[in-house]
Design an enzyme around this catalytic site. Structure first.
Site, PDB file in Angstrom:
ATOM      1  N   ASN A 280       0.875  -1.172   0.000  1.00 18.31           N
ATOM      2  CA  ASN A 280       0.000   0.000   0.000  1.00 18.31           C
ATOM      3  C   ASN A 280       0.911   1.220   0.000  1.00 18.31           C
ATOM      4  OD1 ASN A 280      -1.812   2.051   0.459  1.00 18.31           O
ATOM      5  ND2 ASN A 280      -2.212   1.497   2.604  1.00 18.31           N
ATOM      6  N   TRP A 281       1.011   1.844  -1.158  1.00 18.51           N
ATOM      7  CA  TRP A 281       1.946   2.980  -1.284  1.00 18.51           C
ATOM      8  C   TRP A 281       1.431   4.229  -0.576  1.00 18.51           C
ATOM      9  CZ3 TRP A 281       4.014   3.190  -7.062  1.00 18.51           C
ATOM     10  CH2 TRP A 281       4.738   2.020  -7.313  1.00 18.51           C
ATOM     11  N   LYS A 282       0.154   4.274  -0.278  1.00 17.39           N
ATOM     12  CA  LYS A 282      -0.485   5.460   0.312  1.00 17.39           C
ATOM     13  C   LYS A 282      -0.260   6.683  -0.602  1.00 17.39           C
ATOM     14  CE  LYS A 282       0.274   3.502   4.836  1.00 17.39           C
ATOM     15  NZ  LYS A 282       0.042   3.692   6.242  1.00 17.39           N
TER      16      LYS A 282
ATOM     17  N   GLY B  98       2.721  -1.276   4.224  1.00 17.64           N
ATOM     18  CA  GLY B  98       2.765   0.150   3.924  1.00 17.64           C
ATOM     19  C   GLY B  98       4.185   0.611   3.660  1.00 17.64           C
ATOM     20  N   GLY B  99       4.817   1.172   4.684  1.00 21.28           N
ATOM     21  CA  GLY B  99       6.148   1.773   4.557  1.00 21.28           C
ATOM     22  C   GLY B  99       7.163   0.929   3.799  1.00 21.28           C
TER      23      GLY B  99
ATOM     24  N   GLU C  98      -5.576  -5.065  10.232  1.00 24.62           N
ATOM     25  CA  GLU C  98      -4.532  -4.071  10.490  1.00 24.62           C
ATOM     26  C   GLU C  98      -4.835  -3.335  11.795  1.00 24.62           C
ATOM     27  OE1 GLU C  98      -2.481  -2.872   6.560  1.00 24.62           O
ATOM     28  OE2 GLU C  98      -4.176  -1.542   6.882  1.00 24.62           O
TER      29      GLU C  98
ATOM     30  N   SER D 160       3.308  -2.480  10.169  1.00 22.89           N
ATOM     31  CA  SER D 160       4.753  -2.526  10.355  1.00 22.89           C
ATOM     32  C   SER D 160       5.381  -3.875   9.973  1.00 22.89           C
ATOM     33  CB  SER D 160       5.121  -2.145  11.804  1.00 22.89           C
ATOM     34  OG  SER D 160       4.656  -0.840  12.083  1.00 22.89           O
TER      35      SER D 160
ATOM     36  N   GLY E 288       2.271   2.021  10.561  1.00 21.13           N
ATOM     37  CA  GLY E 288       3.228   3.121  10.405  1.00 21.13           C
ATOM     38  C   GLY E 288       3.919   3.528  11.696  1.00 21.13           C
TER      39      GLY E 288
ATOM     40  N   GLU F 210      -7.043   4.699   7.522  1.00 23.89           N
ATOM     41  CA  GLU F 210      -6.836   6.128   7.247  1.00 23.89           C
ATOM     42  C   GLU F 210      -8.061   6.722   6.550  1.00 23.89           C
ATOM     43  OE1 GLU F 210      -3.091   5.619   5.263  1.00 23.89           O
ATOM     44  OE2 GLU F 210      -2.196   5.038   7.171  1.00 23.89           O
TER      45      GLU F 210
ATOM     46  N   HIS G  17      -9.481   1.193   4.436  1.00 28.37           N
ATOM     47  CA  HIS G  17      -8.239   1.368   5.196  1.00 28.37           C
ATOM     48  C   HIS G  17      -8.533   2.295   6.378  1.00 28.37           C
ATOM     49  CE1 HIS G  17      -4.175   2.536   6.253  1.00 28.37           C
ATOM     50  NE2 HIS G  17      -3.768   1.450   5.602  1.00 28.37           N
TER      51      HIS G  17
HETATM   52  C1  PEP Z   1      -0.785   0.092   5.842  1.00 31.70           C
HETATM   53  O1  PEP Z   1      -0.845   1.278   5.610  1.00 31.70           O
HETATM   54  O2  PEP Z   1      -1.645  -0.648   5.359  1.00 31.70           O
HETATM   55  C2  PEP Z   1       0.292  -0.421   6.673  1.00 31.70           C
HETATM   56  C3  PEP Z   1       0.204  -1.616   7.140  1.00 31.70           C
HETATM   57  O3  PEP Z   1       1.367   0.429   6.912  1.00 31.70           O
HETATM   58  P1  PEP Z   1       2.786   0.058   7.571  1.00 31.70           P
HETATM   59  O4  PEP Z   1       3.231  -1.245   6.982  1.00 31.70           O
HETATM   60  O5  PEP Z   1       3.663   1.185   7.251  1.00 31.70           O
HETATM   61  O6  PEP Z   1       2.529  -0.093   9.051  1.00 31.70           O
END
Ligand code: PEP
Length: 247
Positions: free
Chosen positions: A9-11, A233-234, A166, A212, A172, A96, A94
């Protein structure tokens, strides 16, 4: 045997030219045909990323979509636009989007159904806040999210969906859930799906963990009985994503 899914997930990261460079940098290293590899990218990156990923095993996903096919919805993207552009997956709900854009369970259920109608695979996100975990209501809260998301979805259609658990406190933050915590909730989600549908259907739906995930913790997380891969994500923006894909 459920096939693993490793979705990035590039966001709101990567301009179109950066996106193409990232795909070119990663494509040979994520060529693991034993798993489904999905890059969920910002809307503006979809067309160039589909082009850059041609001939590879990379599936392209969207991070969001609207519930109508066309019309006066300034700024929105429709499911048929995504399909026509070559998208196969779409992230729905998501945390967010739930938090910053006030998307609620009822609206997200409409998105799930709309995605299914267009043969897009929804990656349905759920997960609790730290407060809810500390109050001990994680499993009931997540069950509510799952029941709402699948309201009115047939068992046959549910097979073409993916769940991503999640925990919000792990997104994040660098604070990954322990494998026990992640497995407990993913197993509970499978039970919820069994209640909504039946054992066979529930046993076939992929449930991912997100929060994470990185190159060092992926293997242990993905070895759990009910964790069928990750939503990342990251780390999906770095060469490390290849290590996760090849866990
Ligand atoms: C996400 O945004 O779906 C996510 C899991 O982010 P991260 O891996 O950065 O925690």
């Amino acid at each position: 045997m459920r096939r693993k899914v490793i979705a990035g997930n590039w966001k709101m990261n990567m301009t179109p030219s950066e996106a193409v460079k990232l795909v070119n940098d990663l494509k040979d290293n994520v060529a693991n045909t034993a798993v489904d590899v999905v890059f969920c990218v910002p809307a503006i990156d979809i067309v160039p990323v589909v082009e850059a990923a041609k001939g590879t095993n990379i599936c392209v996903g969207a991070e969001n979509m609207y519930i109508e096919e066309k019309g006066a919805y300034t700024g929105e993207i429709s499911p048929n636009m995504l399909v026509d552009a070559g998208v196969s997956h779409v992230i729905i709900g998501h945390s967010e989007r739930r938090q910053y854009f006030k998307e609620d369970d009822e609206f997200l259920n409409k998105k799930v159904k709309k995605a299914i109608e267009h043969k897009l695979i929804p990656i349905i996100c759920c997960g609790e806040t730290l407060e809810q975990r500390e109050e001990g209501v994680t499993l009931t809260f997540v069950k509510g999210q799952i029941k709402a998301a699948y309201e009115g979805v047939s068992a046959a259609d549910a097979l073409n969906t993916i769940v991503a658990y999640e925990p919000i406190w792990a997104i994040g933050t660098g604070k990954v859930a322990t494998t026990e915590q992640a497995e407990e909730v993913c197993a509970s989600i499978r039970k919820d799906l069994e209640e909504i549908y039946d054992t066979d259907t529930a046993s076939k739906i992929r449930i991912l963990y997100g929060g994470s995930v990185n190159g060092s913790n992926a293997a242990e997380l993905f070895a759990q009985e009910n964790i069928d891969g990750g939503l990342v994500g990251g780390a999906s923006l770095k060469p490390e994503f290849a290590n996760i894909v090849n866990y």
